[in-house]
Design a protein around this motif. Structure first.
Motif, mmCIF file in Angstrom:
data_model
loop_
_atom_site.group_PDB
_atom_site.id
_atom_site.type_symbol
_atom_site.label_atom_id
_atom_site.label_comp_id
_atom_site.label_asym_id
_atom_site.label_seq_id
_atom_site.Cartn_x
_atom_site.Cartn_y
_atom_site.Cartn_z
ATOM 1 N N VAL A 1 0.842 -1.191 0.000
ATOM 2 C CA VAL A 1 0.000 0.000 0.000
ATOM 3 C C VAL A 1 0.881 1.246 0.000
ATOM 4 O O VAL A 1 1.833 1.341 0.787
ATOM 5 C CB VAL A 1 -0.932 0.011 1.233
ATOM 6 N N GLY A 2 0.571 2.182 -0.870
ATOM 7 C CA GLY A 2 1.255 3.465 -0.886
ATOM 8 C C GLY A 2 0.316 4.573 -0.464
ATOM 9 O O GLY A 2 -0.842 4.616 -0.894
ATOM 10 N N ILE A 3 0.788 5.461 0.405
ATOM 11 C CA ILE A 3 -0.007 6.620 0.825
ATOM 12 C C ILE A 3 0.855 7.858 0.607
ATOM 13 O O ILE A 3 1.892 8.031 1.263
ATOM 14 C CB ILE A 3 -0.440 6.516 2.304
ATOM 15 N N THR A 4 0.452 8.712 -0.316
ATOM 16 C CA THR A 4 1.249 9.880 -0.668
ATOM 17 C C THR A 4 0.806 11.113 0.107
ATOM 18 O O THR A 4 -0.319 11.176 0.628
ATOM 19 C CB THR A 4 1.143 10.184 -2.172
ATOM 20 N N GLY B 1 -4.192 13.330 0.050
ATOM 21 C CA GLY B 1 -3.281 12.247 -0.292
ATOM 22 C C GLY B 1 -3.950 11.251 -1.208
ATOM 23 O O GLY B 1 -5.154 11.348 -1.503
ATOM 24 N N THR B 2 -3.170 10.273 -1.656
ATOM 25 C CA THR B 2 -3.685 9.223 -2.523
ATOM 26 C C THR B 2 -3.206 7.878 -1.999
ATOM 27 O O THR B 2 -2.032 7.713 -1.666
ATOM 28 C CB THR B 2 -3.209 9.407 -3.976
ATOM 29 N N ILE B 3 -4.136 6.926 -1.923
ATOM 30 C CA ILE B 3 -3.847 5.590 -1.423
ATOM 31 C C ILE B 3 -3.964 4.609 -2.589
ATOM 32 O O ILE B 3 -4.995 4.541 -3.264
ATOM 33 C CB ILE B 3 -4.814 5.197 -0.292
ATOM 34 N N THR B 4 -2.896 3.848 -2.804
ATOM 35 C CA THR B 4 -2.887 2.842 -3.864
ATOM 36 C C THR B 4 -2.507 1.490 -3.279
ATOM 37 O O THR B 4 -1.970 1.393 -2.182
ATOM 38 C CB THR B 4 -1.875 3.216 -4.968
ATOM 39 N N GLY B 5 -2.802 0.424 -4.040
ATOM 40 C CA GLY B 5 -2.351 -0.905 -3.676
ATOM 41 C C GLY B 5 -3.306 -1.725 -2.839
ATOM 42 O O GLY B 5 -3.036 -2.908 -2.583
ATOM 43 N N LEU B 6 -4.401 -1.145 -2.392
ATOM 44 C CA LEU B 6 -5.343 -1.904 -1.562
ATOM 45 C C LEU B 6 -6.212 -2.839 -2.391
ATOM 46 O O LEU B 6 -6.659 -3.880 -1.894
ATOM 47 C CB LEU B 6 -6.241 -0.942 -0.773
ATOM 48 N N ILE B 7 -6.465 -2.479 -3.639
ATOM 49 C CA ILE B 7 -7.336 -3.273 -4.503
ATOM 50 C C ILE B 7 -6.502 -3.813 -5.648
ATOM 51 O O ILE B 7 -5.835 -3.046 -6.362
ATOM 52 C CB ILE B 7 -8.524 -2.444 -5.035
ATOM 53 N N SER B 8 -6.515 -5.138 -5.816
ATOM 54 C CA SER B 8 -5.627 -5.780 -6.779
ATOM 55 C C SER B 8 -5.888 -5.341 -8.214
ATOM 56 O O SER B 8 -4.985 -5.360 -9.046
ATOM 57 C CB SER B 8 -5.752 -7.309 -6.667
ATOM 58 N N THR B 9 -7.104 -4.925 -8.513
ATOM 59 C CA THR B 9 -7.433 -4.530 -9.881
ATOM 60 C C THR B 9 -6.999 -3.102 -10.193
ATOM 61 O O THR B 9 -7.142 -2.661 -11.334
ATOM 62 C CB THR B 9 -8.947 -4.673 -10.132
ATOM 63 N N ASN C 1 3.711 1.833 2.743
ATOM 64 C CA ASN C 1 4.699 2.887 2.538
ATOM 65 C C ASN C 1 3.979 4.227 2.641
ATOM 66 O O ASN C 1 3.180 4.574 1.767
ATOM 67 C CB ASN C 1 5.368 2.742 1.171
ATOM 68 N N LEU C 2 4.232 4.948 3.709
ATOM 69 C CA LEU C 2 3.440 6.136 4.054
ATOM 70 C C LEU C 2 4.315 7.379 4.111
ATOM 71 O O LEU C 2 5.359 7.370 4.774
ATOM 72 C CB LEU C 2 2.738 5.915 5.387
ATOM 73 N N ALA C 3 3.890 8.432 3.422
ATOM 74 C CA ALA C 3 4.528 9.740 3.541
ATOM 75 C C ALA C 3 3.721 10.584 4.507
ATOM 76 O O ALA C 3 2.498 10.748 4.333
ATOM 77 C CB ALA C 3 4.614 10.427 2.179
ATOM 78 N N ALA C 4 4.369 11.101 5.551
ATOM 79 C CA ALA C 4 3.664 11.903 6.553
ATOM 80 C C ALA C 4 2.993 13.102 5.898
ATOM 81 O O ALA C 4 3.486 13.663 4.907
ATOM 82 C CB ALA C 4 4.634 12.361 7.629
ATOM 83 N N ASN C 5 1.849 13.488 6.460
ATOM 84 C CA ASN C 5 1.062 14.595 5.922
ATOM 85 C C ASN C 5 0.992 15.720 6.948
ATOM 86 O O ASN C 5 0.845 15.459 8.143
ATOM 87 C CB ASN C 5 -0.348 14.106 5.580
ATOM 88 N N PRO C 6 1.073 16.985 6.522
ATOM 89 C CA PRO C 6 1.097 18.091 7.493
ATOM 90 C C PRO C 6 -0.102 18.149 8.428
ATOM 91 O O PRO C 6 0.047 18.562 9.587
ATOM 92 C CB PRO C 6 1.160 19.334 6.594
ATOM 93 N N THR C 7 -1.293 17.755 7.956
ATOM 94 C CA THR C 7 -2.482 17.903 8.805
ATOM 95 C C THR C 7 -3.317 16.633 8.930
ATOM 96 O O THR C 7 -4.368 16.657 9.579
ATOM 97 C CB THR C 7 -3.384 19.035 8.275
#
Length: 244
Positions: free
Chosen positions: A69-72, A79-87, A112-118
């Motif tokens: 899982v990526g969290i930008t 932010g944007t979350i990817t990788g949770l759904i295989s399709t 893999n998470l990038a910290a977010n200011p708020t």
């Protein structure tokens, strides 16, 4: 939002009002971390939460796959979350104060998470039944990070609270101190010294840290300390270990 989510034409967009909103996505309409999955999300979703103190809860706790899982960090609260759904669908969030993410309990997952200011994150790996366990990689984005029990605090950014992850690595967080506090009863603390910036504490391996402090509190406590150093000299964190 639960069940099969498919726009038929492209992305799904959710616009909420100006109050304190809760947006939850799963397949069972439950309360979160109660056996839901995100497999019903067939198109990418964009959540525009607007004003207020808003919460996004994602329940993938009965997912049978191993996810990366990526969290930008797109902007403050976004932010944007990817990788949770295989399709392949992604989850984009805007103006969110807290993201609750509950992962599957069968195979090992990596976040893999990038910290977010708020935006603060609350992540549950839900102990997988298969090794090597769940991994959390946090990019502190240059803020000064510290760890108190299971919460990573980062100056200028939202906190990251984790449970049921077997490996936690913190990057770009400066000189990072680990601090753990006992229950006040009879506690057992298992510590494995690995090298100058890695230690395992009660089953969780922390990488990228500088020092460890354990405040046991009252009770008849037990400290069990072992060493994984490849040399005759005992391993230790660069900033030392303090047992109170």
């Amino acid at each position: 939002l639960f069940g099969t989510l498919n726009s038929g034409t492209g992305n799904i967009t959710v616009n909420t009002g100006g109050d304190d909103d809760l947006i939850q996505i799963d397949n069972n309409g439950g309360t979160g971390n109660d056996g839901g999955t995100l497999d019903g999300l067939q198109d990418s979703i964009i959540i525009n939460a607007g004003a207020g103190t808003n919460t996004l809860t994602l329940d993938d706790s009965s997912d049978l796959s191993s996810d990366t899982v990526g969290i930008t960090n797109d902007a403050a609260g976004d932010g944007t979350i990817t990788g949770l759904i295989s399709t392949g669908p992604s989850i984009e969030f805007n103006s969110i104060a807290t993201v609750n993410l509950n992962l599957g309990n069968t195979l090992a997952d990596t976040v893999n998470l990038a910290a977010n200011p708020t935006t603060a994150f609350v992540l549950d790996g839900n102990n997988p039944t298969a090794g090597p366990g769940d991994t959390l990689n946090v990019d502190a984005q240059g803020g000064t990070a510290s760890v108190a029990d299971n919460t990573i605090s980062i100056t200028g950014f939202g906190s990251v609270t984790h449970s049921d992850f077997e490996t936690v690595s913190i990057n770009n967080g400066g000189t990072i101190a680990l601090v753990f506090t006992g229950t006040g009863g009879a506690d057992t603390f298992d510590i494995t010294l690995i090298d100058a910036d890695s230690v395992t504490f009660n089953g969780v391996t922390y990488n990228g840290v500088n020092s460890l402090t354990v405040n046991a509190g009252g009770g008849n406590d037990t400290f069990q300390v072992s060493d994984m150093a490849a040399t005759a000299a005992m391993a230790s964190l660069a900033g030392g270990i303090t047992l109170n």
